[in-house]
Write an enzyme that holds these catalytic residues in place. Structure first.
Site, PDB file in Angstrom:
ATOM      1  CG  ASP A 132      30.927   6.307  75.781  1.00  8.60           C
ATOM      2  OD1 ASP A 132      31.248   7.485  76.033  1.00  8.60           O
ATOM      3  OD2 ASP A 132      29.795   5.858  75.977  1.00  8.60           O
ATOM      4  CG  ASP A 166      25.945  10.864  77.563  1.00 10.08           C
ATOM      5  OD1 ASP A 166      26.051  10.491  76.385  1.00 10.08           O
ATOM      6  OD2 ASP A 166      26.386  10.201  78.517  1.00 10.08           O
ATOM      7  CD  GLU A 192      34.439  10.629  80.164  1.00  4.12           C
ATOM      8  OE1 GLU A 192      34.056  10.978  79.032  1.00  4.12           O
ATOM      9  OE2 GLU A 192      34.159   9.527  80.676  1.00  4.12           O
TER      10      GLU A 192
END
Length: 820
Positions: free
Chosen positions: A428, A504, A431
């Site tokens: 997670d 999300d 990015e």
């Protein structure tokens, strides 16, 4: 955008403003030359080197490379010098080419294969691609390729502009939100932590610079393999033009010929790869929350699933399982003996999946940080300071996953977790996300596998290279067992290493619709193993919304419920007995259909087919299908029509050409028409293509809970011949790479007095069961005789719903069903 109607790009506007200021400060300095867009001129030189053709206007050079019979790559070197030919997306460029040739004509050059012709206009350097069979021009340039100097960073802003046909529509680009058809929109590719993103919000988590164009009933693809911040405009600024451009790097794109959308997607997969076969358990239902802790809570969730007999294969541990959010550690207060807990969960059929983030806490007493610091594996900025930012553990440094040595080190860090029995890993925040600033500054340096680059170049591949290091490390540590990895961020080719979810999302009906579209878009963009946070990550769903989401999730390749810690818990039983029973019904359906779902995954892995297939892919010649986005096929046999409106008890469904069976009622319906279908809360419209053979397993509480003694074959009669596939293997090893698998091809064809079912097999795997329980639907006559491989069987019956039931050996070659 770029050169449409001579409107300046944002980059050129900024440059012109700076030049104006310079001129005002020094009006007599005539040496300052304006930096403007530079276009290719006339073709002056041509050179051939194997399958590569170089065209030059005397300064700039263009490479036309014949990759395969149906794929041609185009590269631009503004001043004649190409960048190093390296790509994280495309491991091997050249494929098999039957024949190719170049011809010079009076006004152009052509480079042709048997399928496609690339024409280079001598006068203006326009590049055109056309279909050799139909003569249709698929892609034509509106302007020649062009560039602007980037005085701040070096290199160029680079641009390509194509003509956009009046009825041309566009699909792809990965996880973009909003309508499935991209026509009329503009997008940016810059991997972004987009918490609770909205409809049409952009950019999002992933960069997939690949799109499919469709016009004149034919399709093509463009893959713009550029990792810098890039942009796409599909007739937004100028309805007659489609453009893509980037803030840096090389103008390099692949033209991928169709003419069918399926051909384009398969050929894109031949470039960027397919997903390896996943462990079969990962196709089961998975339960997640931020966060389940302490151990007693985890065990309680597991107990509830088994007592309520709701199938589930995995329970997730979010960041709270760690010691102060330090990766590869355990919070011993919450989990005093994780090895024992993981074993107890495993004994009850649950796999444990844990999260790992890229941010490593700056702490000299933390072994991971200490190792990374000593080995100089953390990212540095241009002046050699470490890249530091705040994420969950506080002040952190970040590994440079574009360095092969770092990837090897990172992959080995999973050893203790693997030894404990952790079965899956969730990467997670990659990015990469940084609190406050959003992400890394542009001046962060990266190894880029020896090809060097700033974060401008590496940002969009950072998450992909993180999960690559995870996958490759696990593959070594798990000794021939298939790893299961999930990534939030990625770039084209990430499907070789990981599954994804859409990020999300929100507990809303809009996000239910959006997730449905995003998964279809990811699937046709080469990312097959995808899903959403069932129920919505943030916000509060009611029982109806959660149940409708479970129904959609039953036919998402990745089926996981997940929610934020500040929301009410949302397990399948959280909304009362009424909804619990429906949720159980659909999760059980997922497990019954496991052999079909697994077989569809094999079709992707081996042949490059997408798992989810939107209606436009089934009937691209119908313009109306370019705008249908609710329905999709899972594989090519099941048509899924999710209910996406609150309070709906029915919905209109379009059935593609052919004959279809209502899965629930076995009613036979004609294709190429719309039907109003009942869709009360305990149902979701599902249809089976006539002629299909759909294998089923008995319901299990988790994958491989018990030995399978027989497999059910649901056979749907058809008056035209239809092929179906079933794939079987060990389910968790790489033995299939040595042909230890079994691929079965079924063929069904019936008429007014007989039905014939054939089976062919390939591979070396032998399943343990011996028999098929056959259910034949849609028989148009009274059955008098059944012959299996020349031997008549007498033990059969037809029920009140006109369904024929009988058993036969799993190795049959031909079944004949007669009326006489």
């Amino acid at each position: 955008m770029e050169a449409q109607n001579d409107k300046p790009s944002p980059a050129s506007e900024l440059i012109e403003k700076e030049q104006e200021i310079q001129h005002l400060n020094n009006p007599v300095d005539i040496s300052v030359k304006p930096i403007v867009k530079q276009y290719l001129g006339t073709v002056k030189k041509v050179k051939k080197e194997g399958n590569r053709f170089y065209f030059s206007d005397g300064d700039a050079r263009v490479e036309i490379r014949v990759v395969s019979d149906d794929i041609i790559r185009v590269r631009l070197a503004p001043h004649g010098v190409f960048l190093d030919d390296f790509s994280y997306a495309v491991p091997e460029v050249d494929q098999k080419v039957s024949v190719f040739k170049m011809h010079e004509h009076e006004d152009s050059y052509t480079v042709s294969t048997h399928a496609v012709t690339c024409k280079i206009d001598k006068s203006n350097f326009h590049i055109t691609f056309s279909d050799n069979i139909t003569g249709t021009v698929m892609v034509d340039e509106a302007n020649s390729m062009h560039w602007e100097e980037n005085t701040d960073f070096g290199g160029y802003y680079i641009f390509a502009t194509k003509k956009c046909h009046p009825e041309e529509n566009f699909f792809g680009l990965g996880d973009k939100s909003g309508n499935f058809n991209l026509r009329g929109r503009r997008f940016q590719n810059w991997n972004t932590d987009a918490y609770s993103f909205g409809w049409n919000q952009d950019p999002l988590y992933r960069t997939i610079p690949f799109y499919i164009g469709l016009h004149n009933k034919a399709a093509y693809g463009i893959f713009f393999d550029n990792t810098f911040k890039s942009y796409f405009d599909f007739g937004s600024e100028d309805v007659s033009k489609t453009s893509f451009w980037s803030d840096g790097g090389e103008l390099q794109y692949y033209y991928i010929h169709g003419p069918h959308m399926m051909d384009v997607v398969k050929r894109y997969a031949s470039l960027t790869g397919t997903h390896p076969m996943p462990p079969k358990w990962t196709l089961g239902y998975q339960q997640c929350r931020w966060s389940y802790y302490p151990e007693s809570k985890v065990k309680e969730i597991a107990r509830q699933f088994r007592e309520r007999k709701i199938p589930c294969d995995a329970i997730y541990l979010d960041i709270d399982y760690m010691d102060g959010y330090r990766c590869f550690t355990w919070n011993k207060k919450y989990f005093p003996d994780p090895r024992r807990m993981i074993k107890e969960l495993s004994d009850d059929g649950f796999k444990t999946v844990v999260m790992i983030d890229p941010g490593i806490k700056v702490d000299d007493d933390y072994w991971v940080f200490k190792e990374g610091k000593e080995k100089r594996f953390f990212c540095r900025r241009s002046d050699d300071y470490y890249m530091e930012g705040h994420v969950w553990p506080g002040r952190c440094q970040f590994p440079d996953f574009t360095n092969p040595k770092v990837r090897t080190w990172w992959g080995n860090l999973y050893k203790e977790l693997v030894d404990m029995g952790v079965a899956g890993f969730w990467n997670d925040m990659n990015e990469p996300a940084v609190f406050g600033s959003g992400t890394f500054p542009n001046d962060v340096r990266h190894n880029y596998d020896g090809f060097r680059g700033s974060h401008r170049k590496a940002h969009n591949v950072y998450g992909m290279q993180m999960v690559r290091s995870t996958y490759e490390g696990l593959k070594k540590l798990m000794r021939n067992k298939r790893p299961f990895t999930i990534t939030r961020a990625g770039y084209s080719g990430m499907q070789r290493y990981a599954s994804v979810w859409t990020g999300d999302n929100l507990a809303s009906w809009e996000h239910l619709k959006m997730g449905n579209i995003q998964c279809q878009r990811l699937s046709v963009s080469g990312v097959p193993f995808c899903g959403t946070d069932i129920g919505g990550f943030s916000g509060e769903p009611d029982g109806e919304l959660f149940t409708r989401w479970i129904q959609l999730g039953t036919f998402s390749p990745f089926m996981r419920a997940h929610s934020a810690g500040d929301t009410a818990e949302r397990e399948p039983w959280s909304f009362g007995d009424f909804f619990e029973n429906i949720n159980r019904k659909f999760i059980e359906l997922r497990y019954r259909l496991m052999p079909y779902l697994y077989s569809v995954f094999w079709e992707h892995h081996r042949y490059g087919f997408p798992i989810l297939r939107p209606l436009v892919m089934l009937e691209q010649e119908k313009i109306s299908n370019h705008f249908r986005q609710d329905e999709f096929c899972y594989g090519d046999k099941l048509l899924i029509c999710p209910v996406l409106e609150q309070g709906a008890v029915s919905r209109m469904v379009y059935l593609p050409k052919g004959t279809w069976y209502n899965y629930w009622t076995n009613e036979i319906l004609a294709g190429e028409s719309e039907h109003l279908i009942e869709a009360k809360i305990d149902s979701m419209p599902m249809f089976v293509r006539a002629g299909s053979v759909i294998p089923e397993y008995p319901v299990m509480q988790y994958v491989d809970e018990k030995a399978i003694t027989e497999v059910t074959l649901n056979i749907y009669n058809s008056d035209y011949e239809v092929n179906s596939f079933m794939y079987e293997d060990h389910g968790d090893t790489f033995a299939y790479e040595q042909d230890i698998y079994l691929e079965k091809k079924f063929t069904v064809k019936g008429d007014s007095s007989s039905i014939k079912i054939n089976q062919l097999t390939e591979g070396l795997y032998t399943p343990n069961y011996e028999f098929y329980a056959c259910n034949v639907f849609g028989i148009k006559f009274q059955v008098r005789k059944i012959v299996v491989d020349g031997r008549e069987i007498t033990d059969f019956y037809t029920d009140d719903n006109n369904c024929l039931h009988f058993k036969c050996n799993k190795i049959f070659s031909e079944i004949q069903i007669f009326s006489l």
